[in-house]
Design an enzyme around this catalytic site. Sequence first.
Site, short mmCIF file in Angstrom:
data_model
loop_
_atom_site.label_atom_id
_atom_site.label_comp_id
_atom_site.label_asym_id
_atom_site.label_seq_id
_atom_site.Cartn_x
_atom_site.Cartn_y
_atom_site.Cartn_z
N ASN A 63 0.82 -1.22 0.00
CA ASN A 63 0.00 0.00 0.00
C ASN A 63 0.85 1.27 0.00
O ASN A 63 0.35 2.36 -0.26
CB ASN A 63 -0.99 0.01 1.17
CG ASN A 63 -0.30 0.05 2.50
OD1 ASN A 63 0.75 -0.56 2.68
ND2 ASN A 63 -0.85 0.79 3.44
N LYS A 102 3.93 -12.24 7.77
CA LYS A 102 4.31 -11.18 8.73
C LYS A 102 4.34 -11.74 10.15
O LYS A 102 5.27 -11.47 10.92
CB LYS A 102 3.31 -10.02 8.65
CG LYS A 102 3.32 -9.33 7.30
CD LYS A 102 2.34 -8.16 7.27
CE LYS A 102 1.99 -7.80 5.85
NZ LYS A 102 3.13 -7.61 4.94
N LYS A 137 9.18 -10.69 0.98
CA LYS A 137 9.96 -9.59 1.58
C LYS A 137 9.88 -9.59 3.11
O LYS A 137 10.80 -9.11 3.77
CB LYS A 137 9.53 -8.23 1.02
CG LYS A 137 8.13 -7.79 1.40
CD LYS A 137 8.09 -6.62 2.30
CE LYS A 137 6.68 -6.16 2.61
NZ LYS A 137 5.53 -6.97 2.33
N LYS A 153 3.94 -17.84 -4.58
CA LYS A 153 4.03 -16.40 -4.30
C LYS A 153 3.28 -15.61 -5.37
O LYS A 153 3.65 -15.63 -6.55
CB LYS A 153 5.52 -16.00 -4.30
CG LYS A 153 5.77 -14.52 -4.28
CD LYS A 153 5.75 -13.98 -2.89
CE LYS A 153 5.79 -12.46 -2.85
NZ LYS A 153 5.16 -11.93 -1.66
N1 LIG Z 1 -5.88 -11.51 10.62
C1 LIG Z 1 -5.62 -10.37 9.93
N2 LIG Z 1 -5.42 -9.22 10.60
C2 LIG Z 1 -5.17 -8.07 9.92
N3 LIG Z 1 -5.13 -7.99 8.58
C3 LIG Z 1 -5.33 -9.11 7.87
C4 LIG Z 1 -5.59 -10.35 8.51
N4 LIG Z 1 -5.75 -11.28 7.57
C5 LIG Z 1 -5.59 -10.70 6.39
N5 LIG Z 1 -5.34 -9.38 6.56
C6 LIG Z 1 -5.09 -8.46 5.41
O1 LIG Z 1 -3.73 -8.63 5.07
C7 LIG Z 1 -3.22 -7.38 4.59
C8 LIG Z 1 -1.70 -7.42 4.66
O2 LIG Z 1 -1.23 -8.28 3.65
P1 LIG Z 1 -0.66 -7.71 2.28
O3 LIG Z 1 -1.56 -6.62 1.75
O4 LIG Z 1 -0.39 -8.87 1.39
O5 LIG Z 1 0.71 -7.14 2.79
P2 LIG Z 1 1.69 -5.99 2.25
O6 LIG Z 1 1.20 -4.70 2.87
O7 LIG Z 1 3.01 -6.40 2.79
O8 LIG Z 1 1.62 -5.97 0.75
C9 LIG Z 1 -3.89 -6.38 5.50
O9 LIG Z 1 -3.91 -5.09 4.95
C10 LIG Z 1 -5.30 -6.97 5.65
O10 LIG Z 1 -6.14 -6.48 4.61
N1 LIG Z 2 8.59 -9.74 -2.73
C1 LIG Z 2 7.48 -9.52 -1.99
O1 LIG Z 2 7.22 -10.16 -0.96
O2 LIG Z 2 6.64 -8.53 -2.49
P1 LIG Z 2 5.19 -8.16 -1.94
O3 LIG Z 2 5.34 -7.83 -0.49
O4 LIG Z 2 4.75 -6.96 -2.77
O5 LIG Z 2 4.31 -9.36 -2.15
#
Ligand SMILES: Nc1ncnc2c1ncn2[C@@H]1O[C@H](COP(=O)(O)OP(=O)(O)O)[C@@H](O)[C@H]1O
Ligand SMILES: NC(=O)OP(=O)(O)O
Length: 305
Positions: free
Chosen positions: A11, A264, A202, A118
Site C-alpha cells: 500500500n 508477517k 519480503k 508467491k
Molecule cells: N488476521 C488479519 N489481521 C489483519 N489484517 C489481515 C488479517 N488477515 C488478512 N489481513 C489483510 O492482510 C493485509 C496485509 O497483507 P498484504 O496486503 O499482502 O501485505 P503488504 O502490505 O506487505 O503488501 C492487511 O492489509 C489486511 O487487509
Molecule cells: N517480494 C514480496 O514479498 O513482495 P510483496 O510484499 O509486494 O508481495
Amino acid sequence: MSRILIALGGNALGNSSSEQLQLLKAAVVPITDLIEKGHEVIITHGNGPQVGMIHDALTSHDMPLAECTAMSQGYIGFHLQNVLKSELARRSIDKEVVSLVTQVVVDEHDEAFRNPQKPIGPFLTLEEAEELERRNGYPFIEDSGRGYRRVVPSPEPLDIMEKESVSTLLDKGHIVITGGGGGIPVIRKGVECVGAEGVIDKDYSSGKLAELIDCDYIFMLTGVDRVAINFGKKNQENLSSMSTEEARTHIQADQFPPGSMLPKVVTGIRFAESGKNRKAIIGSLEKTTEALVGKSGTIIYCMEA
Ligand SMILES: Nc1ncnc2c1ncn2[C@@H]1O[C@H](COP(=O)(O)OP(=O)(O)O)[C@@H](O)[C@H]1O
Ligand SMILES: NC(=O)OP(=O)(O)O
C-alpha cells in the site's frame, strides 16, 4: 536510540510510477520522524505488483525473474531514495540515503521451486488468469479474497550476501534501502552465485536481515493498524500485542491467510525469538511513531527473550 528495520508493504507503493512517487512522498514522513528522533533506519520493500509488471513487459526478451527483481530494486529504490533525501533536506537533516542491490542466498533444492505459491503482478478476473495460463503457462491462485494472481516459486531466504555492507553503511550513519522485493534470489555454485527463478517473500527476508544486522525492532508496515483475529468478521478483535506462543496458537487456528498476514506473523515470531529484547511490530505506516511507543500496531514479543 534503536536500530529499526522498516518493511514497506504494497500500500506504500501503489500501481503505477506516478502513484508510487506520490505515495512514497507520504511514506517517508513518518520514517523521517524516526530518523529525526535519532534512530538508525533500514528500509526494505515489497515488489509483487512491480516484478510482475516488469516480467510481463519483458516477456519477449525472455528476462529471468531474478533480473526483474533487480530492476524492481532499482526502480523502487530510486523513488524512495529520492523522496527520503528531499524530506531530510526539508528538515535540514544531513544524511546520505543509499539503495543497495541485494542478493539473497536460497537453496536450489528448496521445495518452493516445485510448488509456486508467491502471488505477483496485478489482480485478475478468473477469465483473465485462465487466458494468461493458456498463453504463457503461468500458474495462478485466488489471493486472499482479492482476485486471481500469477504465482511463482518463493524460496526461503538463508543469507543476505551484502549484510556486511549494510552494517558498514549504518555504522557510518547512512540510511540504507536494501532487500527490496525480498532480495534477488541466488544459488551458490562453488565460488559463483547464480540468479534463481523465483521471488522471495519480503517479510521473510526482512526478518532474516534484521536478525543478521542485529536490529532492535522490525516494523512491518501494511494496510491495517493492527493484526486481528476473526479478521473481517463481526467478532473481529484487533490485537495490541501477542506473545510468540499466542501467535503460534492463532496460526494453528488458521487466523492468518498465507498470501497476506501469515508471513508477517511468522517473521514476527522468528525475529522476536532470535535474540534478547527483539520485538516485531505489524501496523500501518501512518501510525509508525505511535507504534514505537505502544499506542498503535501489534507488538510480537518473546516471553523468554
Ligand atoms: N488476521 C488479519 N489481521 C489483519 N489484517 C489481515 C488479517 N488477515 C488478512 N489481513 C489483510 O492482510 C493485509 C496485509 O497483507 P498484504 O496486503 O499482502 O501485505 P503488504 O502490505 O506487505 O503488501 C492487511 O492489509 C489486511 O487487509
Ligand atoms: N517480494 C514480496 O514479498 O513482495 P510483496 O510484499 O509486494 O508481495
